[in-house]
Design an enzyme around this catalytic site. Structure first.
Site, PDB file in Angstrom:
ATOM      1  N   HIS A  17       0.835  -1.212   0.000  1.00  0.00           N
ATOM      2  CA  HIS A  17       0.000   0.000   0.000  1.00  0.00           C
ATOM      3  C   HIS A  17       0.867   1.257   0.000  1.00  0.00           C
ATOM      4  O   HIS A  17       0.582   2.218  -0.720  1.00  0.00           O
ATOM      5  CB  HIS A  17      -0.894   0.038   1.252  1.00  0.00           C
ATOM      6  CG  HIS A  17      -1.957  -1.009   1.315  1.00  0.00           C
ATOM      7  ND1 HIS A  17      -2.140  -1.812   2.423  1.00  0.00           N
ATOM      8  CD2 HIS A  17      -2.898  -1.391   0.420  1.00  0.00           C
ATOM      9  CE1 HIS A  17      -3.174  -2.622   2.214  1.00  0.00           C
ATOM     10  NE2 HIS A  17      -3.635  -2.405   1.002  1.00  0.00           N
ATOM     11  N   LYS A  41     -15.524  -8.533   2.920  1.00  0.00           N
ATOM     12  CA  LYS A  41     -14.448  -9.024   3.788  1.00  0.00           C
ATOM     13  C   LYS A  41     -14.774  -8.720   5.253  1.00  0.00           C
ATOM     14  O   LYS A  41     -15.254  -7.631   5.565  1.00  0.00           O
ATOM     15  CB  LYS A  41     -13.115  -8.320   3.475  1.00  0.00           C
ATOM     16  CG  LYS A  41     -12.554  -8.560   2.085  1.00  0.00           C
ATOM     17  CD  LYS A  41     -11.245  -7.773   1.947  1.00  0.00           C
ATOM     18  CE  LYS A  41     -10.694  -7.804   0.547  1.00  0.00           C
ATOM     19  NZ  LYS A  41      -9.601  -6.801   0.368  1.00  0.00           N
ATOM     20  N   ARG A  90      -1.235  -5.831  -8.666  1.00  0.00           N
ATOM     21  CA  ARG A  90      -0.126  -6.787  -8.545  1.00  0.00           C
ATOM     22  C   ARG A  90      -0.167  -7.787  -9.681  1.00  0.00           C
ATOM     23  O   ARG A  90       0.819  -8.448  -9.974  1.00  0.00           O
ATOM     24  CB  ARG A  90      -0.220  -7.536  -7.211  1.00  0.00           C
ATOM     25  CG  ARG A  90       0.108  -6.694  -6.005  1.00  0.00           C
ATOM     26  CD  ARG A  90      -0.417  -7.318  -4.733  1.00  0.00           C
ATOM     27  NE  ARG A  90      -1.868  -7.414  -4.778  1.00  0.00           N
ATOM     28  CZ  ARG A  90      -2.644  -7.583  -3.711  1.00  0.00           C
ATOM     29  NH1 ARG A  90      -2.116  -7.710  -2.533  1.00  0.00           N
ATOM     30  NH2 ARG A  90      -3.946  -7.648  -3.830  1.00  0.00           N
ATOM     31  N   SER A 127      -2.855  -7.914   2.304  1.00  0.00           N
ATOM     32  CA  SER A 127      -3.283  -7.869   3.710  1.00  0.00           C
ATOM     33  C   SER A 127      -3.811  -9.218   4.168  1.00  0.00           C
ATOM     34  O   SER A 127      -3.541  -9.652   5.300  1.00  0.00           O
ATOM     35  CB  SER A 127      -4.370  -6.804   3.906  1.00  0.00           C
ATOM     36  OG  SER A 127      -3.862  -5.522   3.651  1.00  0.00           O
TER      37      SER A 127
HETATM   38  O1  PNS Z   1      -8.596  -2.931  -0.114  1.00  0.00           O
HETATM   39  P1  PNS Z   1      -9.884  -3.408  -0.727  1.00  0.00           P
HETATM   40  O2  PNS Z   1     -10.648  -4.271   0.254  1.00  0.00           O
HETATM   41  O3  PNS Z   1      -9.690  -4.077  -2.051  1.00  0.00           O
HETATM   42  O4  PNS Z   1     -10.753  -2.099  -1.009  1.00  0.00           O
HETATM   43  C1  PNS Z   1     -12.087  -2.190  -1.469  1.00  0.00           C
HETATM   44  C2  PNS Z   1     -12.850  -0.920  -1.064  1.00  0.00           C
HETATM   45  C3  PNS Z   1     -12.854  -0.790   0.445  1.00  0.00           C
HETATM   46  C4  PNS Z   1     -12.193   0.280  -1.695  1.00  0.00           C
HETATM   47  C5  PNS Z   1     -14.313  -1.051  -1.591  1.00  0.00           C
HETATM   48  O5  PNS Z   1     -14.943  -2.180  -1.007  1.00  0.00           O
HETATM   49  C6  PNS Z   1     -15.140   0.211  -1.310  1.00  0.00           C
HETATM   50  O6  PNS Z   1     -15.103   1.150  -2.087  1.00  0.00           O
HETATM   51  N1  PNS Z   1     -15.896   0.251  -0.180  1.00  0.00           N
HETATM   52  C7  PNS Z   1     -16.697   1.390   0.227  1.00  0.00           C
HETATM   53  C8  PNS Z   1     -18.186   1.122  -0.060  1.00  0.00           C
HETATM   54  C9  PNS Z   1     -18.452   1.264  -1.549  1.00  0.00           C
HETATM   55  O7  PNS Z   1     -18.389   2.330  -2.119  1.00  0.00           O
HETATM   56  N2  PNS Z   1     -18.778   0.135  -2.212  1.00  0.00           N
HETATM   57  C10 PNS Z   1     -19.021   0.097  -3.647  1.00  0.00           C
HETATM   58  C11 PNS Z   1     -17.706  -0.045  -4.409  1.00  0.00           C
HETATM   59  S1  PNS Z   1     -17.965   0.099  -6.169  1.00  0.00           S
END
Ligand code: PNS
Length: 167
Positions: A17, A41, A90, A127
């Site tokens: 990150h 998650k 990645r 993670s």
């Molecule tokens: O590190 P990650 O888990 O891949 O990140 C994913 C994350 C947290 C960026 C995504 O789940 C997110 O945007 N969550 C906030 C809620 C939201 O907007 N959901 C719709 C995503 S299109």
């Protein structure tokens, strides 16, 4: 002034990150790291802890601040006036997971997602793997910023199942 948002669940923040945020900071005037909830998650660390660890790890990077995303990422992006969302890749599996989110966020906000290739030497770091290695007693200290390993180990130790489900 150009602002980008680097979103993620950061559970916990890793050296991968940090690499992506540094690359984003070299491209935009301001980078807001958005610590969000990924509803697919179960988080080990509470969101306040994730924000705190990210702030400490990025304190020396100029133009970067860390905020919690309480709802929809698209709303957060709009609220900070970002011109782009930045995510690291990645490999192909990351792209497959990221593309639907990029398309949805563009549909919701008109804001583009920019994908950056991370440092290949860090491509093994995720993670989820970091937590799994720690859960089974492996050393994660060279995968995460200083101080993060201890917090992860403590959280795993505090949970009977060796994991959690926090927002
Ligand atoms: O590190 P990650 O888990 O891949 O990140 C994913 C994350 C947290 C960026 C995504 O789940 C997110 O945007 N969550 C906030 C809620 C939201 O907007 N959901 C719709 C995503 S299109």
């Amino acid at each position: 002034m150009s602002t980008a948002v680097c979103p993620g669940s950061f559970d916990p923040i890793t050296l991968g990150h940090i690499d992506i945020v540094r690359r984003a900071a070299s491209l935009f005037d301001e980078v807001v790291v958005g610590v969000a909830r990924n509803s697919s998650k179960a988080a080990l660390l509470g969101v306040d802890v994730r924000v705190e660890l990210a702030r400490a790890a990025l304190a020396d990077v100029p133009g970067v601040r860390v905020e919690q995303v309480t709802g929809l990422l698209a709303e957060f992006v709009r609220s900070v006036g970002a011109v782009a969302i930045v995510k690291g890749l990645r490999g192909g599996a990351d792209f497959d997971a990221e593309l639907p989110m990029a398309l949805m966020n563009r549909r919701l906000t008109g804001v583009e997602t920019v994908f950056l290739a991370g440092d290949q030497a860090l491509a093994h770091i995720a993670s989820s793997l970091v937590k799994d290695v720690a859960r089974f007693g492996g050393d994660i200290d060279d995968l995460v910023p200083p101080g993060v390993g201890r917090v992860v180990r403590d959280a795993l130790g505090a949970s009977p199942a060796g994991g959690g489900s926090r927002a």
